[in-house]
Design a protein around this motif. Structure first.
Motif, PDB file in Angstrom:
ATOM      1  N   UNK A   1      61.112  26.780  40.379  1.00  0.00           N
ATOM      2  CA  UNK A   1      61.192  26.287  38.993  1.00  0.00           C
ATOM      3  C   UNK A   1      60.907  27.418  38.011  1.00  0.00           C
ATOM      4  N   UNK A   2      59.852  28.207  38.290  1.00  0.00           N
ATOM      5  CA  UNK A   2      59.518  29.336  37.418  1.00  0.00           C
ATOM      6  C   UNK A   2      60.685  30.323  37.369  1.00  0.00           C
ATOM      7  N   UNK A   3      61.302  30.580  38.517  1.00  0.00           N
ATOM      8  CA  UNK A   3      62.442  31.492  38.555  1.00  0.00           C
ATOM      9  C   UNK A   3      63.601  31.007  37.712  1.00  0.00           C
ATOM     10  N   UNK A   4      63.871  29.694  37.756  1.00  0.00           N
ATOM     11  CA  UNK A   4      64.939  29.119  36.931  1.00  0.00           C
ATOM     12  C   UNK A   4      64.606  29.274  35.454  1.00  0.00           C
ATOM     13  N   UNK A   5      63.356  28.970  35.097  1.00  0.00           N
ATOM     14  CA  UNK A   5      62.938  29.081  33.693  1.00  0.00           C
ATOM     15  C   UNK A   5      63.082  30.520  33.204  1.00  0.00           C
ATOM     16  N   UNK A   6      62.650  31.488  34.026  1.00  0.00           N
ATOM     17  CA  UNK A   6      62.750  32.897  33.640  1.00  0.00           C
ATOM     18  C   UNK A   6      64.220  33.317  33.506  1.00  0.00           C
TER      19      UNK A   6
ATOM     20  N   UNK B   1      77.885  27.911  48.950  1.00  0.00           N
ATOM     21  CA  UNK B   1      78.376  26.742  48.212  1.00  0.00           C
ATOM     22  C   UNK B   1      77.700  26.658  46.847  1.00  0.00           C
ATOM     23  N   UNK B   2      76.478  27.189  46.743  1.00  0.00           N
ATOM     24  CA  UNK B   2      75.824  27.235  45.441  1.00  0.00           C
ATOM     25  C   UNK B   2      76.549  28.167  44.487  1.00  0.00           C
ATOM     26  N   UNK B   3      76.996  29.326  44.994  1.00  0.00           N
ATOM     27  CA  UNK B   3      77.766  30.264  44.180  1.00  0.00           C
ATOM     28  C   UNK B   3      79.073  29.615  43.714  1.00  0.00           C
ATOM     29  N   UNK B   4      79.646  28.780  44.587  1.00  0.00           N
ATOM     30  CA  UNK B   4      80.909  28.126  44.229  1.00  0.00           C
ATOM     31  C   UNK B   4      80.786  27.118  43.123  1.00  0.00           C
ATOM     32  N   UNK B   5      79.592  26.549  42.929  1.00  0.00           N
ATOM     33  CA  UNK B   5      79.429  25.473  41.944  1.00  0.00           C
ATOM     34  C   UNK B   5      79.689  25.923  40.512  1.00  0.00           C
ATOM     35  N   UNK B   6      79.084  27.025  40.029  1.00  0.00           N
ATOM     36  CA  UNK B   6      79.423  27.468  38.668  1.00  0.00           C
ATOM     37  C   UNK B   6      80.867  27.931  38.533  1.00  0.00           C
ATOM     38  N   UNK B   7      81.460  28.412  39.633  1.00  0.00           N
ATOM     39  CA  UNK B   7      82.878  28.760  39.594  1.00  0.00           C
ATOM     40  C   UNK B   7      83.706  27.500  39.369  1.00  0.00           C
ATOM     41  N   UNK B   8      83.325  26.413  40.067  1.00  0.00           N
ATOM     42  CA  UNK B   8      84.011  25.136  39.856  1.00  0.00           C
ATOM     43  C   UNK B   8      83.849  24.664  38.419  1.00  0.00           C
ATOM     44  N   UNK B   9      82.637  24.810  37.868  1.00  0.00           N
ATOM     45  CA  UNK B   9      82.392  24.390  36.488  1.00  0.00           C
ATOM     46  C   UNK B   9      83.279  25.157  35.514  1.00  0.00           C
ATOM     47  N   UNK B  10      83.409  26.453  35.724  1.00  0.00           N
ATOM     48  CA  UNK B  10      84.266  27.268  34.854  1.00  0.00           C
ATOM     49  C   UNK B  10      85.733  26.841  34.973  1.00  0.00           C
ATOM     50  N   UNK B  11      86.166  26.580  36.200  1.00  0.00           N
ATOM     51  CA  UNK B  11      87.555  26.149  36.420  1.00  0.00           C
ATOM     52  C   UNK B  11      87.808  24.803  35.751  1.00  0.00           C
ATOM     53  N   UNK B  12      86.879  23.852  35.936  1.00  0.00           N
ATOM     54  CA  UNK B  12      87.050  22.530  35.337  1.00  0.00           C
ATOM     55  C   UNK B  12      86.980  22.584  33.817  1.00  0.00           C
ATOM     56  N   UNK B  13      86.209  23.526  33.277  1.00  0.00           N
ATOM     57  CA  UNK B  13      86.162  23.694  31.819  1.00  0.00           C
ATOM     58  C   UNK B  13      87.529  24.132  31.296  1.00  0.00           C
ATOM     59  N   UNK B  14      88.185  25.020  32.057  1.00  0.00           N
ATOM     60  CA  UNK B  14      89.536  25.446  31.654  1.00  0.00           C
ATOM     61  C   UNK B  14      90.521  24.285  31.774  1.00  0.00           C
ATOM     62  N   UNK B  15      90.376  23.473  32.821  1.00  0.00           N
ATOM     63  CA  UNK B  15      91.231  22.300  32.991  1.00  0.00           C
ATOM     64  C   UNK B  15      91.022  21.314  31.842  1.00  0.00           C
ATOM     65  N   UNK B  16      89.760  21.143  31.426  1.00  0.00           N
ATOM     66  CA  UNK B  16      89.457  20.238  30.319  1.00  0.00           C
ATOM     67  C   UNK B  16      90.190  20.669  29.045  1.00  0.00           C
ATOM     68  N   UNK B  17      90.268  21.970  28.796  1.00  0.00           N
ATOM     69  CA  UNK B  17      90.946  22.446  27.592  1.00  0.00           C
ATOM     70  C   UNK B  17      92.421  22.077  27.614  1.00  0.00           C
TER      71      UNK B  17
ATOM     72  N   UNK C   1      67.978  26.148  48.249  1.00  0.00           N
ATOM     73  CA  UNK C   1      68.887  27.210  48.696  1.00  0.00           C
ATOM     74  C   UNK C   1      70.155  27.199  47.852  1.00  0.00           C
ATOM     75  N   UNK C   2      70.711  26.006  47.670  1.00  0.00           N
ATOM     76  CA  UNK C   2      71.921  25.884  46.851  1.00  0.00           C
ATOM     77  C   UNK C   2      71.639  26.326  45.424  1.00  0.00           C
ATOM     78  N   UNK C   3      70.434  26.034  44.942  1.00  0.00           N
ATOM     79  CA  UNK C   3      70.065  26.424  43.578  1.00  0.00           C
ATOM     80  C   UNK C   3      70.083  27.939  43.404  1.00  0.00           C
ATOM     81  N   UNK C   4      69.586  28.667  44.397  1.00  0.00           N
ATOM     82  CA  UNK C   4      69.624  30.137  44.332  1.00  0.00           C
ATOM     83  C   UNK C   4      71.071  30.617  44.265  1.00  0.00           C
TER      84      UNK C   4
END
Length: 315
Positions: free
Chosen positions: A137-142, A10-26, A269-272
Motif C-alpha cells: 500500500x505504501x509503495x502504491x501511495x509513493x 498479466x498485471x503489466x497487461x492490464x494498463x495496456x488494456x486500459x489504454x487500448x480501451x480508452x482509444x476504442x472509447x474515443x 503480485x498482479x498489482x506490482x
C-alpha cells in the motif's frame, strides 16, 4: 517463481488494456459500449481457445444445483469494478481512483485467505503478511500519490489555488474501496470455478461470458448511440480491438494463480505488474499516450511494493 512471472506479466497487461480501451472509447463514443465490445471480443477469443484445447464450452447443468450461487457471479463483479472506475474518475481524479480500489483489493485478499472465503486456500494473517501488505500500500501511495503531488507542486507552486471541494466525496471513496474488494472476490470466485470445472480456460470463458451478458443488459438500459468515428480525422488503429484479448488473458491468469498461491498474494503480485506496466506506458508513451518519464520517486515506490510482495510470499 513461475507464478510470480505470470502474475507480473498479466498485471503489466492490464494498463495496456486500459489504454487500448480508452482509444476504442474515443472511436465508439461511450465507455459502456467500448466495454461491451472489449468483453465480447475477449469472450469470443476464450470460446475459440477453449474449444480448441478442451473441446467443450459449457458444463453439466447439475452444477447449478450442487454448487453455491456465488460461483457464477465473478463476471458481474468484474463489470461492476469496471463501471465504478469509469464513474469515479471524474469525481475523485486519477490518484484516488487508483489507490482506493487497491486498498480494497489488498484488504479483501487478506480476508479471503485468512478465513477461506469462496472456498479459497487458507493462509492465516500473520504479522509478516500484514507488514508486507502495508508495504505494498505504501509503495502504491509513493508511486501514484507522492509523484502526482510533487508534479502539481512544481507546476502550481507560484499559484494560490483554493482548496478543492470535498463535500460528498466520501460516498465515492467508500465505493472505491468496495469495488476493489469485489475485484479481489472475483479472483477468488474464478479460481474456485476453475477447480470445479477442472479447466482454467473454461472458467475464464464462463466469467467473461457472464460479464458480457451483464454489459448487454447495461447497454440496453442506457441505450447508447452506435457510432464509429475517426477522432481527429485519423484512421483507427488495428490494435484498438485487442483490449478484450488482453483482458481475457488477465482473467485466465488469475484463474490459474489463485488456487496455487492464494487470493492475497495473487492480488499483490498482479498489482506490482500493473504499476510496472503503467510506468512503462508513461515513460515510453506507448499506444498514443502522453510521454511522462519515470521519476526516482516512482522507482522507490516500485521497490517498496516488491519488498512487500517478497514478505507476503515468504510468510
Amino acid at each position: 517463481m513461475f507464478a510470480i512471472v505470470i502474475g507480473v506479466a498479466i498485471g503489466i497487461g492490464l494498463p495496456i488494456q486500459t489504454s487500448i480501451n480508452s482509444r476504442l472509447r474515443r472511436s465508439v463514443g461511450t465507455p459502456f459500449l467500448a466495454s461491451l465490445i472489449s468483453f465480447t471480443i475477449g469472450t469470443l477469443f476464450l470460446a475459440a481457445t477453449t474449444l480448441a484445447i478442451d473441446h467443450q464450452l459449457f458444463f453439466n447443468p447439475h452444477l447449478f444445483r450442487t454448487q453455491p450461487a456465488w460461483l457464477w457471479i465473478g463476471g458481474v463483479f468484474g463489470v461492476l469494478y469496471l463501471t465504478a472506475n469509469i464513474l469515479m474518475f471524474p469525481k475523485l481524479g486519477s490518484v484516488q481512483t487508483v489507490i482506493l480500489p487497491v486498498f480494497g483489493q489488498i484488504l479483501m485478499g487478506l480476508l479471503i485467505d485468512n478465513f477461506g472465503w469462496f472456498a479459497a486456500k487458507t493462509s492465516p494473517l500473520t504479522l509478516v503478511r500484514l507488514v508486507g501488505a502495508l508495504l505494498v500500500v505504501v509503495g502504491v501511495v509513493v508511486t501514484v500519490a507522492v509523484s502526482s503531488w510533487l508534479l502539481e507542486r512544481r507546476t502550481y507552486e507560484a499559484t494560490d489555488k483554493p482548496a478543492g471541494r470535498t463535500t460528498g466525496l466520501w460516498f465515492w471513496r467508500v465505493l472505491g474501496v468496495g469495488v476493489g474488494m469485489l475485484s479481489a472476490a472475483q479472483s477468488a470466485i474464478n479460481g474456485h470455478l476453475g477447480k470445479v470445472l477442472a479447466s482454467s480456460l473454461n472458467a475464464a470463458f464462463i466469467s467473461f461470458f457472464v460479464g458480457t451478458l451483464a454489459l448487454i443488459l447495461l447497454n440496453l438500459v442506457l441505450h447508447p448511440r452506435l457510432q464509429l468515428s475517426r477522432p481527429e480525422g485519423k484512421p483507427n488503429p488495428w490494435w484498438m480491438w485487442l483490449g478484450g484479448i488482453i483482458g481475457a488473458l488477465f482473467v485466465l491468469g488469475n484463474v490459474y494463480l489463485v488456487p496455487i498461491v492464494g487470493t492475497g498474494l495473487t492480488v499483490v503480485i498482479v498489482l506490482v505488474g500493473l504499476m510496472t506496466g503503467s510506468l512503462l506506458i508513461d515513460h515510453f508513451g506507448w499506444l498514443g499516450s502522453q510521454r511522462n518519464p519515470i521519476t526516482p520517486v516512482q522507482l522507490v515506490g516500485l521497490v517498496i511494493m516488491i519488498a512487500g510482495v517478497a514478505l507476503i510470499h515468504l510468510a
